[in-house]
Design an enzyme around this catalytic site. Structure first.
Site, PDB file in Angstrom:
ATOM      1  CG  HIS A 100      23.944 -53.151  41.747  1.00 15.85           C
ATOM      2  ND1 HIS A 100      22.974 -53.729  40.968  1.00 15.85           N
ATOM      3  CD2 HIS A 100      24.328 -52.033  41.079  1.00 15.85           C
ATOM      4  CE1 HIS A 100      22.793 -52.997  39.877  1.00 15.85           C
ATOM      5  NE2 HIS A 100      23.602 -51.956  39.920  1.00 15.85           N
TER       6      HIS A 100
ATOM      7  CD  GLU B 252      26.929 -53.849  39.878  1.00 17.30           C
ATOM      8  OE1 GLU B 252      27.339 -52.742  39.491  1.00 17.30           O
ATOM      9  OE2 GLU B 252      26.233 -54.600  39.181  1.00 17.30           O
ATOM     10  CG  ASN B 253      33.658 -54.576  41.105  1.00 11.21           C
ATOM     11  OD1 ASN B 253      33.324 -55.096  40.065  1.00 11.21           O
ATOM     12  ND2 ASN B 253      34.232 -53.375  41.166  1.00 11.21           N
TER      13      ASN B 253
ATOM     14  N   GLY C  18      29.867 -44.795  35.976  1.00  9.09           N
ATOM     15  CA  GLY C  18      29.785 -43.942  37.152  1.00  9.09           C
ATOM     16  C   GLY C  18      30.374 -44.662  38.352  1.00  9.09           C
TER      17      GLY C  18
ATOM     18  CD  GLU D  53      27.170 -48.773  41.594  1.00 13.67           C
ATOM     19  OE1 GLU D  53      27.042 -50.002  41.414  1.00 13.67           O
ATOM     20  OE2 GLU D  53      26.903 -47.918  40.724  1.00 13.67           O
TER      21      GLU D  53
HETATM   22  N1  BES Z   1      26.580 -51.987  37.054  1.00 14.32           N
HETATM   23  C1  BES Z   1      26.737 -50.631  36.718  1.00 14.32           C
HETATM   24  C2  BES Z   1      28.067 -50.283  36.106  1.00 14.32           C
HETATM   25  C3  BES Z   1      28.153 -50.569  34.630  1.00 14.32           C
HETATM   26  C4  BES Z   1      27.545 -49.733  33.735  1.00 14.32           C
HETATM   27  C5  BES Z   1      28.879 -51.618  34.161  1.00 14.32           C
HETATM   28  C6  BES Z   1      27.645 -49.987  32.391  1.00 14.32           C
HETATM   29  C7  BES Z   1      28.973 -51.878  32.818  1.00 14.32           C
HETATM   30  C8  BES Z   1      28.366 -51.048  31.921  1.00 14.32           C
HETATM   31  C9  BES Z   1      26.583 -49.752  37.960  1.00 14.32           C
HETATM   32  O1  BES Z   1      25.836 -50.301  38.984  1.00 14.32           O
HETATM   33  C10 BES Z   1      25.832 -48.558  37.511  1.00 14.32           C
HETATM   34  O2  BES Z   1      24.672 -48.682  37.225  1.00 14.32           O
HETATM   35  N2  BES Z   1      26.486 -47.413  37.399  1.00 14.32           N
HETATM   36  C11 BES Z   1      25.844 -46.237  36.900  1.00 14.32           C
HETATM   37  C12 BES Z   1      25.757 -45.197  37.943  1.00 14.32           C
HETATM   38  C13 BES Z   1      24.490 -45.407  38.670  1.00 14.32           C
HETATM   39  C14 BES Z   1      24.462 -44.838  40.015  1.00 14.32           C
HETATM   40  C15 BES Z   1      23.306 -44.872  37.913  1.00 14.32           C
HETATM   41  C16 BES Z   1      26.630 -45.723  35.724  1.00 14.32           C
HETATM   42  O3  BES Z   1      27.762 -46.111  35.551  1.00 14.32           O
HETATM   43  O4  BES Z   1      26.073 -44.960  34.950  1.00 14.32           O
HETATM   44 ZN    ZN Z   2      23.826 -50.363  38.575  1.00 15.93          ZN
END
Ligand code: BES
Ligand code: ZN
Length: 935
Positions: free
Chosen positions: A349, A312-313, A309, A346
């Site tokens: 994070h 958070e880089n 989705g 994000e």
């Molecule tokens: N750190 C994650 C992105 C991520 C997800 C990296 C899976 C590697 C594998 C990011 O902070 C995140 O949690 N994104 C969510 C959306 C969030 C708002 C619930 C996602 O991608 O589902």
């Molecule tokens: Zn996350």
């Protein structure tokens, strides 16, 4: 001979490739096979230079070098780091000794690899000595990946010139930095990064830090080198860069970091909301955590192709278009709330994850659970009018209750050895259950000690790594100091029972009406009712909050007692005294502050049912009304209560006008629909649903466009949700009016410009029209999809295109969903599949499609197994016969090799199907007679 520098470059890279392939094949396999890097070396700093070539679509690639400053902590003759799918010119590797006694230059004598763990191992000419510092320089190159991770390519169509524009971006979490440059790719190896990007000057380069200086490239005309400031110490998975031709919208917030929101030029008008919301929520966190955002700038960018989705880089947060871009004319309120939530997540994070990072992926929940929980607080703060916090909490609980009722669930804190296991951990347990247990702590500790404990933890571990015990420590001392926790209790004792143990308890509350007391016992709640009692043991430390029919203290979430566990981990049965007599109910778990289910004796349920079905129903807190619905439908499902009791609870929904109880109800009733719609008696269920839905449908003025007169924003969502199911069950005038809206749209002269369908009803209207409509209706929507400039609109359309009942149309849609050359991007294929598989007619098609194409699909997503795993739940929800179950089992056995990376999801699917079969056998006759009695 004349030649351009670009072709020189090409020729050079080709030679490099050939040499290194030759070297690669000579690489021996290393005997080092532990899943973690050795700890003899510590990287301090990376100088990363990367040239990105985006001019030739047939040859999109990058080449660069990394210089790593490495400190030796122990003597060693090997440098073990991560590298995957990179071409490394070994003849160019250098190793220098830069500080320490007897400094002499060193070299690399040979290399070896371990493909299982992506290790690239350099054997040094001389031993590296503890206390000394070295620099290792490695040149590397590769194609820009076609997968959505590592350093990858993305593109979009420029509507003016009708040409494809290419760009590059990174997605490194959890373990793909190693595909972009050789590095120590574990979260514990924090280092500073100095990134320099080379690219054609028509582009912009972005990275974690602000630009330091831009210089012309030494040999490539029109190319520049853009050097960025040195970063703070951070983990490799947070490094990010992108080369693109995007535009940005600056934010204006006094005294804050420079804040910009980036998108492709044609979507820049969709950046306003994110540009306003982002800095506001960042500022809120600075106050909440008491720590300023440490970087001088932050960019957020909407990428046309993106797997997760958002990501958070640090200083360069990347998003899907749907989670960053908002169009007032195309995005619904629910789209907008979703993107606020993602941005808030994000940005949370930036503290939880970036500043303080988990030591190892075992504690991933410290990142994801926190970001999920804190995002809810952030959105609530910026948009109090949405009343979104309760909905977020309920969603977290509902989703984690469901998954965690399976034996094949896992603890929040989970041992990890393989990269595929890391991927699997990004699930509802880390996010939703993680968030739920944090909220539990917040509520039992109270505001002050929770905040001061968090602040201490963040300060202690800033720029370092932590594990959950470190958090428990900080919180315990804060709670003891403020008196929020009795001196003999420790956060660790309590919380270990929630994070190290799979599942959650059901509390059986049996009242003694004469004595005015209640006896409480606990056991694990499992959906599979054939699992013997002996395997349900477990003990959770449960803070007990409760209230009675007279008290109605629904605002006091503080525990009035604890349900404790003995030293050996057995539950200590608890008695609560001073409860009222037989005419008053009690409710445990005020506002669902703790993730457990509460079951009562028959009399207490009767009392609750009486209040729910009376004028007084609102005297029970809205979250507890949702709790009663969710709990009783679970108990009926597994046989702890009968469906008569459950339906007497749900009957009160005829009075309910609030979002949250409806959400709890519809989520559960949807599962019954999935099983019952395949049976000859579906009509009974449909009549019952109509009975529940008609009053609220009328109360909300049905499908009529009354949105401008709705003053309470959560009622917009309620209306969206209710109308959606109302059309499914053909309540009132829902279907004909939906069709009329669609017809009006189709007869617009320019349907891409003007759309008369109310924004918040579009998904219902489209789905209804496609379900009832012709092929022309479908093709009309498909054209709108292709022409749309708004991500969230595209998503709404894709989900609706699966609503068709025509086998041929659905089959064609499935094929389009996975066509690499087609109009549906890889990131959206999942949505299309889910839409088809959820439908009654689509289900068998999608099931067969998956079974026949599993190898292709796994490869399509590989190694992002999360997408593959997400195909399964909507499929297995509908399997409820032994035949279908056996067919799926046979498929799983046959495809073991392909499904290796999604083992967890497969096990969870199988278990869900088993419980569905059980449900049909035990409950089908019972629910029919209960439905009849309640019509
Ligand atoms: N750190 C994650 C992105 C991520 C997800 C990296 C899976 C590697 C594998 C990011 O902070 C995140 O949690 N994104 C969510 C959306 C969030 C708002 C619930 C996602 O991608 O589902
Ligand atoms: Zn996350």
């Amino acid at each position: 001979m004349t030649y351009t520098p670009v072709s020189t470059m090409k020729w050079f890279l080709w030679v490099v490739l050939v040499i290194s392939l030759a070297l690669c094949s000579a690489n021996s396999i290393s005997s080092y096979n532990h899943y973690r890097l050795p700890t003899a070396l510590r990287p301090q700093k990376y100088y990363l230079r990367i040239l990105t070539l985006l001019e030739n679509p047939d040859d999109l690639r990058f080449a660069g070098s990394v210089q790593i400053v490495i400190e030796a902590l122990e003597n060693t003759r090997n440098i073990t780091l991560h590298s995957k799918n990179l071409t490394i010119d070994e003849s160019q590797i250098t190793l220098r000794h830069i500080s320490g006694a007897g400094s002499k230059d060193n070299c690399v004598s040979s290399t070896s690899v371990n493909p299982t763990h992506d290790y690239y191992i350099l054997h040094t000419c001389r031993e590296l000595l503890a206390g000394n510092v070295y620099t290792l320089c490695l040149p590397f190159s590769a194609d820009l990946s076609r997968q959505l991770h590592g350093y990858y390519r993305s593109s979009y169509k420029d509507p003016v010139t009708n040409t494809t524009r290419w760009l590059s971006a990174t997605q490194f979490e959890p373990a793909a930095a190693r595909k972009a440059f050789p590095c120590f790719d574990e979260p514990g190896f924090k280092a500073s990064f100095v990134v320099t990007l080379g690219y054609h000057k028509q582009f912009t380069g972005l990275s974690n830090m602000p630009v330091k200086e831009i210089k012309p490239h030494e040999s490539l005309p029109n190319y520049v080198w853009c050097e960025f400031e040195q970063s703070v110490p951070m983990s490799t998975y947070l490094v990010a860069y992108s080369v693109n031709d995007f535009s940005f919208k600056p934010s204006t917030l006094p005294n804050g970091a420079l804040f910009r929101t980036w998108a492709r030029p044609n979507a820049i008008d969709q950046c306003d909301y994110a540009a306003q919301f982002g800095p506001k929520v960042l500022q809120y966190y600075e106050q909440f955590f008491g720590i300023k955002f440490p970087l001088p700038k932050i960019d957020q960018i909407a990428l046309p192709d993106f797997s997760a989705g958002a990501m958070e880089n640090w200083g360069l947060v990347t998003y899907r278009e749907t989670t960053l871009l908002y169009s007032p004319t195309h995005s619904s309120l629910s789209d907008q709330q979703n993107l606020a939530n993602v941005i808030a997540h994000e940005l949370a994070h930036q503290w939880f994850g970036n500043l303080v990072t988990m030591k190892w992926w075992t504690d991933l929940w410290l990142n994801e659970g926190f970001a999920t929980y804190v995002a809810g607080l952030g959105v609530q703060e910026i948009h109090p009018e949405w009343h979104s916090r309760d909905k977020g909490i309920l969603t977290a609980l509902i989703t984690s209750f469901r998954l965690d009722s399976l034996v094949s669930s896992h603890p929040i804190s989970r041992p990890i050895q393989m990269v595929t296991e890391i991927e699997e951990s990004f699930d509802a347990i880390s996010y939703q259950k993680g968030s739920a247990v944090l909220r539990m702590m917040h509520l039992f500790m109270g505001e002050e000690s929770f905040r001061s404990g968090l602040k201490e933890y963040l300060q202690l571990y800033a720029y370092k790594n932590a594990e959950q015990d470190n958090l428990w420590q900080s919180l315990t001392s804060a709670a003891h100091q403020s008196g929020a926790l009795a001196e003999h209790l420790y956060i660790k004792t309590i919380m270990d029972s929630w994070t190290l143990q799979t599942g959650y308890p059901v509390l059986n509350i049996t009242r003694d009406y004469a004595a005015g007391s209640a006896k409480l016992t606990q056991e694990r709640y499992l959906r599979n009712s054939q699992i013997p009692r002996a395997e349900r043991v477990g003990c959770w430390w449960v803070p007990l909050s409760y209230t009675t029919q007279v008290e109605k203290h629904f605002n006091n979430t503080a525990p009035r007692a604890w349900m404790e566990c003995s030293k050996t981990g057995e539950s200590v049965p608890t008695t609560i005294d001073l409860l009222p007599g037989p005419e008053e109910w009690v409710i445990f778990n005020i506002q669902l502050s703790t993730p457990y289910k509460a079951n009562y004796d028959a009399r207490n349920w009767k009392l609750l049912i009486a209040t729910l079905n009376s004028e007084e129903f609102q005297s029970i807190h809205v979250i507890n009304r949702a709790q009663l619905i969710d709990d009783v439908l679970y108990f009926a499902w597994t046989g702890e209560q009968d469906y008569d009791t459950a339906l007497q609870v749900t009957n009160y929904l005829q009075r309910e006008r609030d979002l949250i109880p409806w959400k709890a109800a519809l989520d559960n009733l949807k599962l019954l629909n999935r099983l019952l719609r395949q049976t000859p008696n579906f009509g009974l269920f449909k009549r019952y649903m109509k009975k529940l839905l008609t009053p609220i449908y009328e109360h909300l003025n049905g499908i009529n466009d009354t949105f401008s007169s709705i003053t309470q924003q959560d009622h917009v969502l309620l209306k969206t949700m209710v109308v959606n199911v109302a059309c499914q069950y053909q309540v009132g005038d829902c279907v004909p009016k939906a069709l009329a809206y669609y017809r009006n749209w189709r007869s617009e002269a320019n349907p891409d410009e003007s759309n008369p369908v109310p924004i918040n009803l579009r998904s219902t209207v489209y789905c209804t029209a496609i379900a009832q409509g012709t092929e022309e209706d479908w093709d009309f929507l498909w054209s709108r999809f292709k022409k749309s400039n708004v991500g969230s609109e595209q998503q709404t359309i894709l989900s609706s295109l699966g609503c068709s009942k025509e086998v041929r149309i659905l089959q064609r849609f499935l094929e389009r969903a996975f066509d690499p050359e087609g109009a549906i991007r890889k990131q959206d294929s999942l949505l299309s599949f889910q839409a088809v598989v959820s439908g009654e007619q689509g289900f068998p098609l999608a099931k067969n499609y998956l079974m026949e194409n599993v190898d292709f699909m796994v490869a399509y997503y590989y190694p992002q197994t999360r997408s593959m795993a997400r195909l399964l739940p909507p499929l297995c929800e509908q399997i409820a016969t032994t035949n279908d179950l056996n067919e799926f089992r046979a498929f799983v056995n046959k495809s073991q090799q392909s499904l290796k990376g999604v083992q967890q999801a497969v096990q969870q699917s199988l278990e869900t199907m088993v419980t569905n079969v059980q449900w049909m056998e035990r409950n089908y006759p019972q629910i029919l007679s209960s439905l009849q009695r309640n019509l």
